[in-house]
Scaffold this active site. Structure first.
Site, PDB file in Angstrom:
ATOM      1  N   SER A 120       0.808  -1.210   0.000  1.00  0.00           N
ATOM      2  CA  SER A 120       0.000   0.000   0.000  1.00  0.00           C
ATOM      3  C   SER A 120       0.844   1.265   0.000  1.00  0.00           C
ATOM      4  CB  SER A 120      -0.927   0.024   1.221  1.00  0.00           C
ATOM      5  OG  SER A 120      -1.820  -1.060   1.203  1.00  0.00           O
ATOM      6  N   HIS A 141       0.042  -2.840  -7.162  1.00  0.00           N
ATOM      7  CA  HIS A 141      -0.906  -2.492  -6.099  1.00  0.00           C
ATOM      8  C   HIS A 141      -2.323  -2.813  -6.576  1.00  0.00           C
ATOM      9  CE1 HIS A 141      -2.920   0.782  -3.459  1.00  0.00           C
ATOM     10  NE2 HIS A 141      -2.984  -0.404  -2.892  1.00  0.00           N
ATOM     11  N   GLU A 153      -2.437  -0.505 -10.094  1.00  0.00           N
ATOM     12  CA  GLU A 153      -1.376   0.493 -10.060  1.00  0.00           C
ATOM     13  C   GLU A 153      -0.038  -0.242 -10.075  1.00  0.00           C
ATOM     14  OE1 GLU A 153      -0.590   4.563  -7.494  1.00  0.00           O
ATOM     15  OE2 GLU A 153      -1.205   2.748  -6.411  1.00  0.00           O
ATOM     16  N   ASN A 191      -2.561   5.650  -2.778  1.00  0.00           N
ATOM     17  CA  ASN A 191      -2.608   5.716  -1.321  1.00  0.00           C
ATOM     18  C   ASN A 191      -1.986   6.964  -0.729  1.00  0.00           C
ATOM     19  OD1 ASN A 191      -4.144   3.497  -0.948  1.00  0.00           O
ATOM     20  ND2 ASN A 191      -2.476   2.102  -0.515  1.00  0.00           N
TER      21      ASN A 191
END
Length: 288
Positions: A120, A141, A153, A191
Protein backbone atom coordinates in the site's frame (compact mmCIF):
# COMPACT_ATOMS: atom_id res chain seq x y z
CA UNK A 1 8.18 -14.64 -21.16
CA UNK A 2 5.55 -17.29 -20.51
CA UNK A 3 4.23 -17.39 -16.95
CA UNK A 4 3.07 -20.85 -15.97
CA UNK A 5 3.14 -20.65 -12.17
CA UNK A 6 2.66 -17.70 -9.82
CA UNK A 7 3.51 -17.76 -6.12
CA UNK A 8 1.18 -15.70 -3.95
CA UNK A 9 2.59 -14.98 -0.50
CA UNK A 10 0.09 -14.12 2.23
CA UNK A 11 -3.43 -15.59 2.44
CA UNK A 12 -5.11 -12.53 3.87
CA UNK A 13 -7.81 -10.53 2.11
CA UNK A 14 -5.58 -9.37 -0.75
CA UNK A 15 -3.66 -12.61 -1.19
CA UNK A 16 -6.87 -14.62 -1.36
CA UNK A 17 -8.29 -12.24 -3.96
CA UNK A 18 -5.14 -12.35 -6.09
CA UNK A 19 -4.94 -16.15 -5.93
CA UNK A 20 -8.59 -16.54 -6.87
CA UNK A 21 -8.33 -14.11 -9.77
CA UNK A 22 -5.21 -15.80 -11.16
CA UNK A 23 -6.76 -19.27 -10.89
CA UNK A 24 -9.97 -18.11 -12.56
CA UNK A 25 -7.84 -17.05 -15.52
CA UNK A 26 -6.15 -20.44 -15.80
CA UNK A 27 -2.90 -19.66 -14.01
CA UNK A 28 -1.37 -22.25 -11.67
CA UNK A 29 -1.01 -20.70 -8.20
CA UNK A 30 1.03 -21.53 -5.10
CA UNK A 31 -0.68 -19.79 -2.16
CA UNK A 32 1.61 -19.57 0.87
CA UNK A 33 1.05 -18.61 4.48
CA UNK A 34 2.47 -19.54 7.87
CA UNK A 35 -0.24 -21.90 9.17
CA UNK A 36 -2.56 -24.54 7.78
CA UNK A 37 -5.47 -22.90 9.62
CA UNK A 38 -5.01 -19.67 7.68
CA UNK A 39 -4.80 -21.59 4.42
CA UNK A 40 -7.93 -23.59 5.18
CA UNK A 41 -9.79 -20.37 5.87
CA UNK A 42 -8.48 -19.00 2.56
CA UNK A 43 -9.81 -22.07 0.76
CA UNK A 44 -13.26 -21.51 2.27
CA UNK A 45 -13.19 -17.80 1.42
CA UNK A 46 -12.34 -18.51 -2.22
CA UNK A 47 -15.11 -21.08 -2.50
CA UNK A 48 -17.60 -18.66 -0.97
CA UNK A 49 -16.44 -15.79 -3.19
CA UNK A 50 -16.87 -17.86 -6.37
CA UNK A 51 -20.37 -18.86 -5.31
CA UNK A 52 -21.16 -15.21 -4.61
CA UNK A 53 -19.97 -14.26 -8.10
CA UNK A 54 -22.19 -16.92 -9.64
CA UNK A 55 -25.19 -15.94 -7.54
CA UNK A 56 -25.01 -12.29 -8.51
CA UNK A 57 -23.63 -12.72 -12.00
CA UNK A 58 -20.39 -10.94 -11.18
CA UNK A 59 -16.85 -11.54 -12.36
CA UNK A 60 -17.60 -12.52 -15.97
CA UNK A 61 -18.30 -16.13 -16.93
CA UNK A 62 -19.36 -18.57 -14.23
CA UNK A 63 -16.62 -20.59 -12.54
CA UNK A 64 -16.93 -23.85 -10.66
CA UNK A 65 -15.30 -23.63 -7.22
CA UNK A 66 -13.59 -27.02 -7.55
CA UNK A 67 -12.10 -26.06 -10.92
CA UNK A 68 -10.65 -22.84 -9.51
CA UNK A 69 -9.41 -24.43 -6.29
CA UNK A 70 -7.81 -27.18 -8.36
CA UNK A 71 -5.47 -24.55 -9.81
CA UNK A 72 -4.26 -23.49 -6.34
CA UNK A 73 -1.71 -25.33 -4.19
CA UNK A 74 -2.21 -24.28 -0.55
CA UNK A 75 1.04 -24.62 1.39
CA UNK A 76 3.28 -23.39 4.19
CA UNK A 77 6.42 -24.55 2.35
CA UNK A 78 8.26 -21.73 0.55
CA UNK A 79 10.43 -24.30 -1.24
CA UNK A 80 7.56 -24.76 -3.67
CA UNK A 81 8.59 -21.39 -5.11
CA UNK A 82 11.47 -23.18 -6.86
CA UNK A 83 9.09 -23.55 -9.80
CA UNK A 84 7.55 -20.05 -9.72
CA UNK A 85 7.90 -17.73 -12.71
CA UNK A 86 6.39 -14.79 -10.84
CA UNK A 87 5.75 -14.03 -7.16
CA UNK A 88 3.20 -11.61 -5.75
CA UNK A 89 3.86 -10.72 -2.11
CA UNK A 90 0.88 -9.57 0.00
CA UNK A 91 2.30 -9.50 3.53
CA UNK A 92 1.07 -7.02 6.16
CA UNK A 93 2.49 -3.51 5.80
CA UNK A 94 5.22 -3.99 8.41
CA UNK A 95 8.81 -3.64 7.28
CA UNK A 96 10.22 -6.34 9.54
CA UNK A 97 7.76 -8.90 8.17
CA UNK A 98 8.45 -8.01 4.56
CA UNK A 99 12.21 -8.06 5.10
CA UNK A 100 12.01 -11.59 6.43
CA UNK A 101 9.90 -12.78 3.50
CA UNK A 102 12.29 -11.52 0.82
CA UNK A 103 15.34 -12.86 2.65
CA UNK A 104 13.61 -16.24 2.63
CA UNK A 105 12.36 -16.41 -0.95
CA UNK A 106 15.17 -14.70 -2.89
CA UNK A 107 17.55 -17.71 -2.74
CA UNK A 108 14.72 -20.15 -3.48
CA UNK A 109 13.13 -18.61 -6.57
CA UNK A 110 14.69 -19.16 -10.01
CA UNK A 111 16.76 -16.30 -11.41
CA UNK A 112 14.15 -15.41 -14.04
CA UNK A 113 11.38 -15.05 -11.45
CA UNK A 114 9.90 -11.56 -11.06
CA UNK A 115 8.92 -10.29 -7.61
CA UNK A 116 5.85 -8.05 -7.38
CA UNK A 117 5.14 -6.30 -4.09
CA UNK A 118 1.44 -5.74 -3.53
CA UNK A 119 2.07 -3.00 -0.98
CA UNK A 120 0.00 0.00 0.00
CA UNK A 121 2.78 2.44 0.77
CA UNK A 122 6.29 0.97 1.19
CA UNK A 123 8.63 2.14 -1.62
CA UNK A 124 9.45 -0.53 -4.19
CA UNK A 125 13.10 0.51 -4.37
CA UNK A 126 13.44 -0.18 -0.65
CA UNK A 127 11.88 -3.61 -1.07
CA UNK A 128 14.10 -4.38 -4.07
CA UNK A 129 17.18 -3.63 -1.94
CA UNK A 130 16.38 -6.77 0.06
CA UNK A 131 17.01 -8.95 -3.00
CA UNK A 132 19.75 -9.80 -5.50
CA UNK A 133 17.34 -9.11 -8.38
CA UNK A 134 16.47 -5.43 -7.97
CA UNK A 135 15.92 -5.13 -11.72
CA UNK A 136 13.21 -7.80 -11.50
CA UNK A 137 11.22 -6.23 -8.65
CA UNK A 138 8.09 -4.23 -9.39
CA UNK A 139 5.14 -2.89 -7.46
CA UNK A 140 1.65 -4.21 -8.30
CA UNK A 141 -0.91 -2.49 -6.10
CA UNK A 142 -4.14 -4.43 -6.54
CA UNK A 143 -7.44 -2.97 -5.38
CA UNK A 144 -9.96 -4.81 -3.24
CA UNK A 145 -11.93 -6.90 -4.11
CA UNK A 146 -9.31 -8.07 -6.59
CA UNK A 147 -11.53 -10.18 -8.91
CA UNK A 148 -13.87 -7.21 -9.40
CA UNK A 149 -11.27 -4.56 -10.24
CA UNK A 150 -9.96 -4.11 -13.77
CA UNK A 151 -7.06 -1.72 -13.11
CA UNK A 152 -3.86 -2.19 -11.10
CA UNK A 153 -1.38 0.49 -10.06
CA UNK A 154 2.04 -0.71 -11.28
CA UNK A 155 5.09 0.92 -9.68
CA UNK A 156 8.49 1.23 -11.31
CA UNK A 157 11.31 1.01 -8.76
CA UNK A 158 14.67 2.69 -9.33
CA UNK A 159 16.16 -0.47 -10.87
CA UNK A 160 13.01 -1.96 -12.45
CA UNK A 161 13.65 -2.65 -16.13
CA UNK A 162 11.28 -2.19 -19.03
CA UNK A 163 11.41 -5.95 -19.52
CA UNK A 164 10.15 -6.49 -15.98
CA UNK A 165 7.37 -3.96 -16.49
CA UNK A 166 6.42 -5.77 -19.68
CA UNK A 167 6.24 -9.11 -17.89
CA UNK A 168 4.08 -7.60 -15.14
CA UNK A 169 1.72 -6.02 -17.63
CA UNK A 170 1.57 -9.28 -19.55
CA UNK A 171 0.44 -11.16 -16.43
CA UNK A 172 -2.18 -8.50 -15.73
CA UNK A 173 -3.40 -8.85 -19.29
CA UNK A 174 -3.83 -12.59 -18.70
CA UNK A 175 -6.02 -11.62 -15.74
CA UNK A 176 -8.08 -9.23 -17.84
CA UNK A 177 -6.62 -6.19 -16.14
CA UNK A 178 -4.85 -3.01 -17.19
CA UNK A 179 -1.74 -1.76 -15.43
CA UNK A 180 -1.18 1.97 -14.98
CA UNK A 181 2.56 2.55 -14.48
CA UNK A 182 3.73 5.22 -12.03
CA UNK A 183 7.10 6.06 -10.51
CA UNK A 184 8.21 5.00 -7.05
CA UNK A 185 7.42 7.11 -3.98
CA UNK A 186 5.87 6.24 -0.61
CA UNK A 187 2.15 5.62 -1.14
CA UNK A 188 2.57 5.95 -4.92
CA UNK A 189 -0.47 7.79 -6.37
CA UNK A 190 -3.52 6.03 -4.97
CA UNK A 191 -2.61 5.72 -1.32
CA UNK A 192 -0.68 8.94 -1.02
CA UNK A 193 -4.04 10.61 -1.65
CA UNK A 194 -6.47 7.99 -0.30
CA UNK A 195 -4.82 7.40 3.08
CA UNK A 196 -4.68 11.13 3.72
CA UNK A 197 -8.38 11.42 2.84
CA UNK A 198 -9.40 8.53 5.10
CA UNK A 199 -7.24 9.77 7.98
CA UNK A 200 -8.83 13.21 7.73
CA UNK A 201 -12.31 11.65 7.62
CA UNK A 202 -11.53 9.87 10.89
CA UNK A 203 -10.47 13.21 12.39
CA UNK A 204 -13.93 14.52 11.43
CA UNK A 205 -15.48 11.76 13.54
CA UNK A 206 -13.08 12.38 16.41
CA UNK A 207 -13.85 16.11 16.34
CA UNK A 208 -17.58 15.32 16.21
CA UNK A 209 -18.05 17.34 13.04
CA UNK A 210 -20.16 14.57 11.50
CA UNK A 211 -21.03 10.90 11.84
CA UNK A 212 -19.71 8.15 9.56
CA UNK A 213 -22.95 8.00 7.56
CA UNK A 214 -22.92 11.76 6.95
CA UNK A 215 -19.28 11.81 5.86
CA UNK A 216 -19.74 8.94 3.42
CA UNK A 217 -23.05 10.23 2.08
CA UNK A 218 -21.48 13.59 1.21
CA UNK A 219 -18.74 11.91 -0.83
CA UNK A 220 -21.18 9.61 -2.59
CA UNK A 221 -23.93 12.17 -3.23
CA UNK A 222 -21.86 15.26 -3.93
CA UNK A 223 -18.88 13.75 -5.75
CA UNK A 224 -20.34 10.58 -7.23
CA UNK A 225 -18.04 8.22 -5.34
CA UNK A 226 -19.30 4.63 -5.17
CA UNK A 227 -18.12 4.40 -1.56
CA UNK A 228 -17.35 7.01 1.05
CA UNK A 229 -13.90 7.20 2.69
CA UNK A 230 -14.98 5.44 5.88
CA UNK A 231 -16.76 2.63 4.02
CA UNK A 232 -13.57 2.28 1.98
CA UNK A 233 -11.51 2.12 5.17
CA UNK A 234 -13.68 -0.71 6.48
CA UNK A 235 -13.25 -2.59 3.20
CA UNK A 236 -9.46 -2.20 3.16
CA UNK A 237 -9.04 -2.86 6.88
CA UNK A 238 -8.37 -0.23 9.53
CA UNK A 239 -5.13 -1.95 10.54
CA UNK A 240 -3.87 -1.67 6.97
CA UNK A 241 -4.93 1.98 6.86
CA UNK A 242 -2.99 2.69 10.05
CA UNK A 243 0.16 0.89 8.89
CA UNK A 244 0.04 2.75 5.58
CA UNK A 245 -0.44 6.22 7.08
CA UNK A 246 2.40 5.47 9.52
CA UNK A 247 4.68 4.62 6.57
CA UNK A 248 3.76 7.91 4.90
CA UNK A 249 4.33 9.85 8.13
CA UNK A 250 7.73 8.25 8.64
CA UNK A 251 8.76 8.58 4.98
CA UNK A 252 7.83 12.23 4.43
CA UNK A 253 8.20 13.54 7.97
CA UNK A 254 5.15 15.70 7.28
CA UNK A 255 2.62 16.30 10.05
CA UNK A 256 -0.26 16.11 7.58
CA UNK A 257 0.22 12.31 7.69
CA UNK A 258 -0.03 12.12 11.49
CA UNK A 259 -2.32 9.14 12.24
CA UNK A 260 -5.58 10.12 13.88
CA UNK A 261 -5.68 8.97 17.54
CA UNK A 262 -9.18 7.57 17.01
CA UNK A 263 -7.87 5.37 14.19
CA UNK A 264 -5.14 4.02 16.48
CA UNK A 265 -7.67 3.38 19.24
CA UNK A 266 -10.00 1.45 16.93
CA UNK A 267 -7.16 -0.73 15.65
CA UNK A 268 -6.03 -1.44 19.22
CA UNK A 269 -9.62 -2.42 20.03
CA UNK A 270 -9.69 -4.91 17.15
CA UNK A 271 -12.22 -2.90 15.14
CA UNK A 272 -10.61 -3.58 11.78
CA UNK A 273 -13.62 -3.23 9.50
CA UNK A 274 -15.34 -5.88 7.42
CA UNK A 275 -12.87 -8.64 8.20
CA UNK A 276 -13.44 -8.32 11.96
CA UNK A 277 -17.18 -7.61 11.73
CA UNK A 278 -16.97 -4.06 12.97
CA UNK A 279 -15.21 -0.85 12.05
CA UNK A 280 -17.00 2.40 11.32
CA UNK A 281 -19.98 0.16 10.52
CA UNK A 282 -21.06 -3.31 11.65
CA UNK A 283 -21.02 -6.39 9.40
CA UNK A 284 -22.04 -10.01 9.44
CA UNK A 285 -18.65 -11.75 9.35
CA UNK A 286 -20.28 -14.71 7.60
CA UNK A 287 -20.52 -12.47 4.52
CA UNK A 288 -16.77 -11.87 4.42
Amino acid sequence: MSIATVGVIGAGVMGVGVAQDLAQHGVEVILLDVTDAVLERARSQIRQSIRFQGLFGKGGRAHKPDDVLGKIAFSTDTKLLERADFVIENVTEKWELKRGVYADIDPICPSHCVFAANTSAIPITRIASLTKRADRVVGMHFMNPVPMKSVVEVIRGHHTTEETLGIARGLLSQMGKEGIVVNDAPGFVSNRVLMLTINEAVFLLQDQVAGAEQVDRIFKSCFGHKMGPLETADLIGLDTILYSIEVLHESFGDSKYRPCPLLKKMVDAGLHGRKSGRGFYSYDVREN
